[in-house]
Enzyme design. Structure first.
Site, PDB file in Angstrom:
ATOM      1  N   SER A  37       0.798  -1.227   0.000  1.00 56.73           N
ATOM      2  CA  SER A  37       0.000   0.000   0.000  1.00 56.73           C
ATOM      3  C   SER A  37       0.827   1.271   0.000  1.00 56.73           C
ATOM      4  O   SER A  37       0.347   2.327  -0.415  1.00 56.73           O
ATOM      5  CB  SER A  37      -0.945   0.002   1.212  1.00 56.73           C
ATOM      6  OG  SER A  37      -0.219  -0.141   2.414  1.00 56.73           O
ATOM      7  N   ASP A 301      -3.824   7.856   8.356  1.00 50.40           N
ATOM      8  CA  ASP A 301      -4.813   6.980   8.982  1.00 50.40           C
ATOM      9  C   ASP A 301      -4.114   6.120  10.017  1.00 50.40           C
ATOM     10  O   ASP A 301      -3.014   6.456  10.459  1.00 50.40           O
ATOM     11  CB  ASP A 301      -5.568   6.148   7.927  1.00 50.40           C
ATOM     12  CG  ASP A 301      -4.664   5.218   7.130  1.00 50.40           C
ATOM     13  OD1 ASP A 301      -3.496   5.001   7.531  1.00 50.40           O
ATOM     14  OD2 ASP A 301      -5.108   4.695   6.091  1.00 50.40           O
ATOM     15  N   HIS A 304      -1.029   4.406   7.596  1.00 50.52           N
ATOM     16  CA  HIS A 304      -0.254   4.998   6.502  1.00 50.52           C
ATOM     17  C   HIS A 304       0.135   6.451   6.764  1.00 50.52           C
ATOM     18  O   HIS A 304      -0.706   7.241   7.212  1.00 50.52           O
ATOM     19  CB  HIS A 304      -1.053   4.934   5.197  1.00 50.52           C
ATOM     20  CG  HIS A 304      -1.477   3.553   4.833  1.00 50.52           C
ATOM     21  ND1 HIS A 304      -2.727   3.053   5.160  1.00 50.52           N
ATOM     22  CD2 HIS A 304      -0.825   2.561   4.182  1.00 50.52           C
ATOM     23  CE1 HIS A 304      -2.818   1.798   4.718  1.00 50.52           C
ATOM     24  NE2 HIS A 304      -1.682   1.481   4.130  1.00 50.52           N
TER      25      HIS A 304
END
Length: 326
Positions: A37, A301, A304
């Protein structure tokens, strides 16, 4: 006379800066990225997985405020590095349905949020494993050959910068599902050996300028602090950070050895120390908060970093390592 000399000096500085930029562009025609990610720019959007972020508030600081599938408020390192190389402001996801043949020339990212070196990681999350990303890379090279010829494919393979970024999901999630089978040291070493094997396979496919991110202090992400850090202290999950350190300790010498064995360049890129220092001393980097995820913090978040934090990391690291690639 002094004014003329000053103007001439300024002109020479501008000319030299442009020349440097042109040399970079000539040396590195494309950026090709594999991983999770941290580098995904939308590959998960059309996958049958719950691990997606193509919805608000993700993307609120992205140009136009669009939620593109990037796990951040804005751009991610694959974008920032592509911009640093003078290629583009954003790096397109290979699974983007609107990708055109000419888009392939500046590179793509195959990264898929939630994946890892352990094949079980991608299976659990229903995302693209790094090993399947290699299969898509073969397809990518075939497309380059078909549309632009063998010579262009050779140029991309020999001169592009290839980045591999993974391990966080393996360490933070998949290990827990296998803790009854492996101890922490064994599993971290297994992941490091898998990373080296991945780079060797990438090299076999022709990639000659390769960089591998080490593991980050994943035990310090807000989610880990909330669950394992204590109700009042919210400290880092030290056993998890120690696994990341073990992975790094095994990976670094193994990649150095591989770099000596194979032609081309294989770089071990130390992201851990920079991010850990940012978390421990956020004000030093212009941040107020490091243990929560939201606006103007290091983390966007619970897992991340924000675009701003990513930019700090890229600015602190890239010049150091890219000088070894040109």
């Amino acid at each position: 006379m002094k004014l003329q000399i000053l103007l001439l000096a300024l002109v020479l500085i501008v000319v030299e800066a442009n020349a440097v930029k042109q040399r970079i562009n000539a040396t590195i025609p494309a950026l090709i990225v594999f991983g999770d990610s941290i580098m995904d720019t939308g590959n998960n959007n059309n996958l049958p997985t719950l691990l997606k972020c193509n919805f608000p508030p993700y993307g609120k600081d992205y140009p136009g405020g669009y939620a593109t599938g990037r796990f951040s408020d804005g751009r991610v390192p694959s974008d920032l590095i592509a911009e640093k190389l003078g290629l583009a402001k954003t790096l397109l996801a290979y699974m983007n349905p609107y990708l055109k043949p000419e888009d392939l020339l500046k590179g793509v990212t195959f990264a898929s949020g939630g994946t890892g070196y352990d094949p079980l990681t991608a299976k659990i999350m229903s995302v693209i494993s790094v090993w399947d990303q290699l299969i898509y890379f073969k397809e990518y090279i075939s497309k380059i050959k078909r549309h632009f010829g063998e010579e262009k494919a050779k140029d991309i393979l020999e001169h592009s910068f290839f980045l591999v970024v993974s391990s966080s999901n393996d360490l933070a999630h998949t290990y827990l599902a296998q803790a009854h089978r492996y101890d922490r040291t064994f599993y971290a070493n297994f992941l490091a050996e898998s990373a080296v094997h991945f780079v060797r396979e990438l090299h076999k496919l022709g990639a000659r300028k390769n960089g591998v991110f080490n593991a980050v202090p994943v035990g310090c992400v807000p989610l880990q602090r909330t669950v394992f850090g204590g109700f009042f202290t919210r400290g880092c999950n030290e056993p998890l950070n120690n696994m990341a350190k073990q992975f790094n300790a095994r990976l670094s010498p193994a990649l150095d050895s591989l770099d000596k064995e194979l032609d081309g360049v294989i770089l071990y890129i130390n992201v851990y120390d920079t991010l850990f220092d940012m978390i421990q001393h956020p004000k030093k980097y212009g941040f107020d908060v490091a243990d929560k995820g939201c606006c103007a913090y290091i983390f966007w978040d619970s897992y991340h970093p924000s675009e701003r934090a990513y930019q700090v990391i890229v600015d602190n690291l890239l010049d150091k390592y890219l000088s070894k690639v040109y």
